[in-house]
Design a protein around this motif. Structure first.
Motif, PDB file in Angstrom:
ATOM      1  N   ARG A  84       0.953  -1.031   0.110  1.00 22.62           N
ATOM      2  CA  ARG A  84      -0.172   0.037  -0.087  1.00 22.62           C
ATOM      3  C   ARG A  84       1.139   1.189  -0.086  1.00 22.62           C
ATOM      4  N   TYR A  89      -2.355  -1.159  -4.664  1.00 24.47           N
ATOM      5  CA  TYR A  89      -3.469  -1.357  -4.006  1.00 24.47           C
ATOM      6  C   TYR A  89      -4.136  -2.704  -4.318  1.00 24.47           C
ATOM      7  N   ARG A  93      -5.018  -6.006  -1.843  1.00 30.72           N
ATOM      8  CA  ARG A  93      -6.221  -6.529  -1.927  1.00 30.72           C
ATOM      9  C   ARG A  93      -6.095  -8.191  -2.047  1.00 30.72           C
TER      10      ARG A  93
END
Length: 280
Positions: A84, A89, A93
């Motif tokens: 991050r 991102y 995830r």
């Protein structure tokens, strides 16, 4: 016509996409090693329980399981945090989803192992229990903390005597009383002193894990009993105290299992306090 050279494929697409370096690799290694320790601890615990004989002790690798889980979660957190911070991102995830799936699988394995180990667990009765058998002329009083008294038996037939048995147990001791009603007859009174040779041979066969104390006559409560102390090969973790006595023209036996090293003293105190023989 001039052709532009084709761009070279990155050797490691994941590293190219995430910019993975020593920091991310260290976090991933920590995560994987943690998973291996956690799963390995669960498997070792299950195998230890599965191959332990009844009454034996097994090992639960709590340290490996907990340490592995902590390392895996810490590695995942560090990995996601680093991704991050670099703006990756989507990769972060994906790592979180994979971590949740791995955690669910491990939790399922842990629950299955726990259910296997505790499948036979029972709730112990928290009040005193009483049992009376008029045919054998005995009363048994159990203190709180035992399983529910289980009584069984069969009635007399043309070829067999009536049989009565009662038992209960907890994590540290077990007690069972059994007898064949009237199997010694009533023509001539029989005393336990006259049966010692036969009962000693039977005790040696029953206590096949070895005798700790050879047979001796003891007076407990209002009864005269022939006592042996030893072990059974089937239950190596337990000391066994065996009592035989004559009452109401019946041969009655008391079996007391305990994990205490002072088995005879513990069993004598229990039988004297909780087992009573009477005449109708």
């Amino acid at each position: 016509m001039a052709f532009e050279p084709m761009p070279e494929e990155p050797q490691n697409p994941v590293e190219e996409a995430t910019g993975e370096d020593d920091t991310l690799r260290a976090a991933r290694r920590r995560m994987l090693y943690g998973l291996l320790w956690c799963v390995g601890g669960l498997i070792f615990s299950f195998v230890s329980y599965y191959f332990t004989e009844a009454g034996g002790r097994y090992i639960v690798a709590t340290g490996a399981i907990v340490w592995g889980a902590v390392q895996a979660v810490g590695g995942l957190a560090a990995y996601v945090r680093e991704l991050r911070s670099r703006g990756a991102y989507a990769a972060a995830r994906q790592a979180v989803v994979l971590g949740i799936c791995a955690g669910a699988v491990i939790a399922g394995l842990g629950y299955a192992s726990w259910r296997t180990v505790h499948a036979d667990d029972v709730e112990f009765v928290q009040t005193e229990q009483h049992y009376e058998c008029p045919e054998l002329g005995l009363r048994l009083t159990l203190p709180a903390g035992f399983s529910e008294l289980a009584a069984e038996g069969r009635e007399e037939t043309d070829s067999t005597y009536a049989y009565r048995k009662v038992s209960a147990w907890n994590d540290t001791r077990s007690v069972m009383v059994e007898g064949h009603v009237g199997n010694l007859g009533s023509e001539e009174p029989v005393r336990i002193d006259g049966l010692t040779s036969t009962l000693a041979a039977q005790a040696i066969e029953f206590l096949d894990g070895g005798l700790t104390h050879s047979g001796e006559i003891v007076e407990l409560g209002n009864a005269r009993m022939f006592r042996h102390v030893g072990r059974r090969a089937e239950y190596p973790g337990w000391n066994v105290v065996l009592y035989d006595l004559v009452h109401n023209e019946s041969l009655v036996s008391i079996y007391y299992y305990t994990d205490s090293d002072d088995a005879a003293a513990e069993a004598d105190a229990f039988v004297a306090d909780h087992v009573e023989f009477y005449l109708e």
